[in-house]
Design a protein around this motif. Sequence first.
Motif, PDB file in Angstrom:
ATOM      1  N   LYS A 117       0.687  -0.987  -0.246  1.00 55.36           N
ATOM      2  CA  LYS A 117       0.129   0.061  -0.546  1.00 55.36           C
ATOM      3  C   LYS A 117       1.010   1.435  -0.326  1.00 55.36           C
ATOM      4  O   LYS A 117       0.814   1.964  -0.664  1.00 55.36           O
ATOM      5  CB  LYS A 117      -0.390  -0.199   1.534  1.00 55.36           C
ATOM      6  N   ILE A 118       1.595   1.477   0.696  1.00 53.51           N
ATOM      7  CA  ILE A 118       2.831   2.404   1.206  1.00 53.51           C
ATOM      8  C   ILE A 118       3.430   2.651  -0.158  1.00 53.51           C
ATOM      9  O   ILE A 118       3.695   3.872  -0.575  1.00 53.51           O
ATOM     10  CB  ILE A 118       3.325   2.055   1.803  1.00 53.51           C
ATOM     11  N   PHE A 119       4.552   1.693  -0.816  1.00 51.95           N
ATOM     12  CA  PHE A 119       4.695   1.424  -2.294  1.00 51.95           C
ATOM     13  C   PHE A 119       3.897   2.507  -3.004  1.00 51.95           C
ATOM     14  O   PHE A 119       4.340   2.670  -4.016  1.00 51.95           O
ATOM     15  CB  PHE A 119       5.123   0.376  -2.450  1.00 51.95           C
ATOM     16  N   LYS A 120       2.822   1.786  -2.601  1.00 50.22           N
ATOM     17  CA  LYS A 120       1.912   2.244  -4.067  1.00 50.22           C
ATOM     18  C   LYS A 120       1.366   3.978  -4.476  1.00 50.22           C
ATOM     19  O   LYS A 120       1.861   4.628  -5.462  1.00 50.22           O
ATOM     20  CB  LYS A 120       0.758   0.907  -4.467  1.00 50.22           C
ATOM     21  N   LEU A 121       1.425   4.257  -2.752  1.00 48.99           N
ATOM     22  CA  LEU A 121       0.801   5.572  -2.386  1.00 48.99           C
ATOM     23  C   LEU A 121       2.146   6.216  -2.826  1.00 48.99           C
ATOM     24  O   LEU A 121       2.876   7.718  -3.638  1.00 48.99           O
ATOM     25  CB  LEU A 121       1.077   5.226  -1.599  1.00 48.99           C
ATOM     26  N   THR A 122       3.031   6.340  -2.842  1.00 47.02           N
ATOM     27  CA  THR A 122       5.095   6.572  -2.482  1.00 47.02           C
ATOM     28  C   THR A 122       4.768   7.250  -4.384  1.00 47.02           C
ATOM     29  O   THR A 122       5.661   8.046  -5.152  1.00 47.02           O
ATOM     30  CB  THR A 122       5.820   5.387  -2.124  1.00 47.02           C
ATOM     31  N   MET A 123       5.173   5.509  -5.083  1.00 40.59           N
ATOM     32  CA  MET A 123       4.926   5.664  -7.299  1.00 40.59           C
ATOM     33  C   MET A 123       4.263   6.550  -7.277  1.00 40.59           C
ATOM     34  O   MET A 123       4.623   7.673  -8.477  1.00 40.59           O
ATOM     35  CB  MET A 123       4.466   3.883  -6.968  1.00 40.59           C
ATOM     36  N   GLN A 124       3.018   7.131  -7.204  1.00 41.54           N
ATOM     37  CA  GLN A 124       1.662   7.286  -8.099  1.00 41.54           C
ATOM     38  C   GLN A 124       2.399   9.482  -6.991  1.00 41.54           C
ATOM     39  O   GLN A 124       2.004  10.107  -7.962  1.00 41.54           O
ATOM     40  CB  GLN A 124       0.520   7.466  -6.157  1.00 41.54           C
ATOM     41  N   GLU A 125       3.107   9.707  -5.773  1.00 43.48           N
ATOM     42  CA  GLU A 125       3.060  10.458  -5.208  1.00 43.48           C
ATOM     43  C   GLU A 125       4.636  11.237  -6.090  1.00 43.48           C
ATOM     44  O   GLU A 125       4.837  12.377  -6.886  1.00 43.48           O
ATOM     45  CB  GLU A 125       4.346  11.070  -4.616  1.00 43.48           C
ATOM     46  N   LEU A 126       5.470   9.920  -6.525  1.00 41.42           N
ATOM     47  CA  LEU A 126       6.662  10.007  -7.430  1.00 41.42           C
ATOM     48  C   LEU A 126       6.460  10.670  -9.040  1.00 41.42           C
ATOM     49  O   LEU A 126       6.935  11.551  -9.791  1.00 41.42           O
ATOM     50  CB  LEU A 126       7.651   9.245  -7.089  1.00 41.42           C
ATOM     51  N   SER A 127       5.504  10.143  -9.408  1.00 44.43           N
ATOM     52  CA  SER A 127       5.173  10.449 -10.820  1.00 44.43           C
ATOM     53  C   SER A 127       4.066  11.848 -11.293  1.00 44.43           C
ATOM     54  O   SER A 127       3.903  12.150 -12.059  1.00 44.43           O
ATOM     55  CB  SER A 127       4.347   9.585 -11.504  1.00 44.43           C
ATOM     56  N   GLN A 128       3.936  12.335  -9.958  1.00 46.43           N
ATOM     57  CA  GLN A 128       3.565  14.054  -9.686  1.00 46.43           C
ATOM     58  C   GLN A 128       3.626  14.660  -9.871  1.00 46.43           C
ATOM     59  O   GLN A 128       5.115  14.827 -10.244  1.00 46.43           O
ATOM     60  CB  GLN A 128       1.982  14.483  -8.804  1.00 46.43           C
ATOM     61  N   ASP A 129       3.034  15.760 -11.110  1.00 44.25           N
ATOM     62  CA  ASP A 129       4.238  16.584 -11.672  1.00 44.25           C
ATOM     63  C   ASP A 129       4.220  17.828 -10.992  1.00 44.25           C
ATOM     64  O   ASP A 129       5.398  18.590 -10.936  1.00 44.25           O
ATOM     65  CB  ASP A 129       3.356  17.470 -13.271  1.00 44.25           C
ATOM     66  N   SER A 130       3.768  18.163 -10.085  1.00 40.09           N
ATOM     67  CA  SER A 130       4.216  18.626  -8.994  1.00 40.09           C
ATOM     68  C   SER A 130       4.488  18.452  -8.111  1.00 40.09           C
ATOM     69  O   SER A 130       4.677  19.169  -6.797  1.00 40.09           O
ATOM     70  CB  SER A 130       2.121  19.160  -8.334  1.00 40.09           C
ATOM     71  N   CYS A 131       4.704  17.303  -7.859  1.00 39.64           N
ATOM     72  CA  CYS A 131       5.913  16.883  -6.440  1.00 39.64           C
ATOM     73  C   CYS A 131       7.151  17.484  -5.988  1.00 39.64           C
ATOM     74  O   CYS A 131       7.984  17.464  -7.587  1.00 39.64           O
ATOM     75  CB  CYS A 131       6.309  15.667  -6.107  1.00 39.64           C
ATOM     76  N   GLN A 132       7.842  18.185  -5.165  1.00 39.20           N
ATOM     77  CA  GLN A 132       8.558  19.130  -4.928  1.00 39.20           C
ATOM     78  C   GLN A 132       9.837  18.545  -4.572  1.00 39.20           C
ATOM     79  O   GLN A 132       9.945  17.285  -4.410  1.00 39.20           O
ATOM     80  CB  GLN A 132       8.259  20.372  -4.056  1.00 39.20           C
ATOM     81  N   SER A 133      10.716  18.907  -4.927  1.00 40.65           N
ATOM     82  CA  SER A 133      12.306  18.375  -5.124  1.00 40.65           C
ATOM     83  C   SER A 133      12.411  17.520  -3.616  1.00 40.65           C
ATOM     84  O   SER A 133      12.133  16.485  -3.102  1.00 40.65           O
ATOM     85  CB  SER A 133      12.959  19.762  -4.426  1.00 40.65           C
TER      86      SER A 133
ATOM     87  N   ARG B 290      12.382  13.286  -2.789  1.00 40.25           N
ATOM     88  CA  ARG B 290      13.807  13.185  -1.922  1.00 40.25           C
ATOM     89  C   ARG B 290      12.974  12.432  -0.603  1.00 40.25           C
ATOM     90  O   ARG B 290      13.274  11.156  -0.924  1.00 40.25           O
ATOM     91  CB  ARG B 290      14.779  14.029  -1.410  1.00 40.25           C
ATOM     92  N   ASP B 291      11.849  13.057   0.199  1.00 43.43           N
ATOM     93  CA  ASP B 291      11.567  12.363   0.944  1.00 43.43           C
ATOM     94  C   ASP B 291      10.834  10.724   0.643  1.00 43.43           C
ATOM     95  O   ASP B 291      10.911   9.922   1.344  1.00 43.43           O
ATOM     96  CB  ASP B 291      11.033  12.612   1.426  1.00 43.43           C
ATOM     97  N   ASN B 292      10.665  10.497  -0.290  1.00 41.59           N
ATOM     98  CA  ASN B 292       9.852   9.400  -0.996  1.00 41.59           C
ATOM     99  C   ASN B 292      10.625   7.933  -1.205  1.00 41.59           C
ATOM    100  O   ASN B 292      10.402   7.079  -1.008  1.00 41.59           O
ATOM    101  CB  ASN B 292       8.387   9.482  -2.054  1.00 41.59           C
ATOM    102  N   LEU B 293      11.626   8.308  -1.935  1.00 45.09           N
ATOM    103  CA  LEU B 293      12.572   8.110  -2.687  1.00 45.09           C
ATOM    104  C   LEU B 293      13.545   7.274  -0.807  1.00 45.09           C
ATOM    105  O   LEU B 293      13.916   6.194  -1.023  1.00 45.09           O
ATOM    106  CB  LEU B 293      13.952   8.451  -3.319  1.00 45.09           C
ATOM    107  N   LEU B 294      13.862   8.255   0.015  1.00 43.78           N
ATOM    108  CA  LEU B 294      14.135   7.986   1.482  1.00 43.78           C
ATOM    109  C   LEU B 294      13.500   6.525   1.301  1.00 43.78           C
ATOM    110  O   LEU B 294      13.722   5.899   2.394  1.00 43.78           O
ATOM    111  CB  LEU B 294      14.438   8.944   2.474  1.00 43.78           C
ATOM    112  N   THR B 295      12.061   6.697   1.605  1.00 38.70           N
ATOM    113  CA  THR B 295      11.061   6.280   1.962  1.00 38.70           C
ATOM    114  C   THR B 295      11.139   4.907   1.319  1.00 38.70           C
ATOM    115  O   THR B 295      11.464   3.437   2.214  1.00 38.70           O
ATOM    116  CB  THR B 295       9.586   6.330   1.529  1.00 38.70           C
ATOM    117  N   LEU B 296      11.699   4.483  -0.481  1.00 36.29           N
ATOM    118  CA  LEU B 296      11.906   3.475  -0.628  1.00 36.29           C
ATOM    119  C   LEU B 296      12.942   2.880  -0.294  1.00 36.29           C
ATOM    120  O   LEU B 296      13.523   1.493  -0.121  1.00 36.29           O
ATOM    121  CB  LEU B 296      11.700   3.858  -1.857  1.00 36.29           C
ATOM    122  N   ALA B 297      14.013   3.813   0.223  1.00 35.63           N
ATOM    123  CA  ALA B 297      16.159   2.857   0.297  1.00 35.63           C
ATOM    124  C   ALA B 297      15.453   2.443   1.811  1.00 35.63           C
ATOM    125  O   ALA B 297      15.713   1.296   1.935  1.00 35.63           O
ATOM    126  CB  ALA B 297      16.161   4.432   0.805  1.00 35.63           C
TER     127      ALA B 297
END
Length: 523
Positions: free
Chosen positions: A204-220, A224-231
């Motif tokens: 569930k968290i992975f899908k939500l994180t990938m959705q945020e990463l694909s959004q154009d409005s996602c700030q820098s 970074r925080d979303n990728l750290l979550t995946l890390a």
Amino acid sequence: MGSVKTNVGHLEAAAGIVGLIKVLLAMQHKTIPGNLHFKELNPYIEIKDSPFYVVDKTQEWKPIKDEVGNDIPRRAGISSFGFGGTNAYVLIEEAPQVSTLSYHANKPYYLVTLSAKTEDVLKQRIEDLAMWASKQVVESISLEDVSYTLNKGRSHFEKRCGLVVSSLAELQETLQKLKANLNPKNYYISSEKGQPHDLAIYNKIFKLTMQELSQDSCQSDDYRDNLLTLANFYVEGYDLDWEMLHQDEAKKKISLPTYPFVRERYWIPEDENPLKITKSHLHPLIDTNNSTFGMQQFTKLLTGNEFYLREHRVKGDAILPGVAYLEMVRAAAELSFPGFYVKKLLNVVWLRQLNCSAPILMKIRLFKQGEESRFEIFKTNNNLLENEHDLVLLAQGIIQYTDKAKLQENIELSINEIKSRCTNIYTKETIYQTFEQLGIQYDQSFQVIQTLWVTNNEVLTKLCLPNKLKKNKDSWVLHPSLMDGAFQSIIGIKLLNQKSTQSLDLPYNVEEIEITNMESFLS
């Protein structure tokens, strides 16, 4: 047209692969090497008006142009002929040119992962990547390619590390901090073996994180925080969907440091004794059979721990009993000619005494001479194995064979009649006290004389093996303890009759030793 090997001779099965290596090097250097030793074309090869020619001098390999002026990739054909009539042909084309334009990251941050089977190897992978990154020109390397190669192009093991960086420069800086055991804020590393759990929550968290990463409005910062979550998920042992993470990228793999070799030895441990031989238990006095068509040869390694050395000392030194050669030769002779038995040993000569203060390799050699065989026993000088010139001759003699029926012929001896002729009787204590005064130390294994009966020209001895040696007595015929006891009897009589212990004369040859069935009067 060219050739790998232009002088007389053949590369056999290696010709094809060597030709392939030559073509790849020629493509790499864009150069066609000239044929060595080529001076004149065979007049029967008609290539004058063909597109073929023999390369007599090294020349630049220029690409051919197509109809619109574009370069056609360099190509080469490789033929390899075998003696059996096989013909292998391979067509090689050079790889497409890789663009050397500067790369620019399309995403604000990238996840870079490393993993290994052990913590030490993971540290080595970090060091290897740091070394590689320090040698790269920042403008010529795509961080996107680095990330995709390490994430998608590598296997992922238990020990893991995940970095989130925005540029190759930041990657270089982070890796240097990890090498220095510092703790940058843009990485996670697993301290123990991770066991994925709560997969439903993770998905569930992975899908939500990938959705945020694909959004154009996602700030820098959010990116970074979303990728750290995946890390963090990655180092906990979860398997990420790398294709989804790297969507909308070029997805090009590049050459990066591979998994390092673990520098562990798996060879058989080297023994401190360079002469160690695998014991095959051919006989207690024979380790291996090294025979050839021209010569029967056996080897025996003496370490000094054998009972016949450990308990047979002369003035403190471990001396191999000379009678041990007799059993050594008998066993080797019967191993060489199965079905026949040694009846007699003739003209046995002991040339040298063997002091076993260090491991010594012995060699027993047999040479057929008509109905008999000649034997020679050597030791290796300075413990060398290979050099024939370092062999030292210890003993030699003649072997006579017989079949089993003749070997079992009984002899007739009257023990009581011999005893009646003996005028002197000596006990075990008297005999071994006399030997000890001369510096001959017989331990229990060699104190086998129980009683000694003596006449002017006869010696009758009662010999008995100690209990600790009776267990393996069936492995021997001429047991060194019993045979040495027989020689002790002869030497002891001389000493007892002389009533002197000032000197000791040891026998150096025996004219004849006959092996026969003793059960008739020993039972």
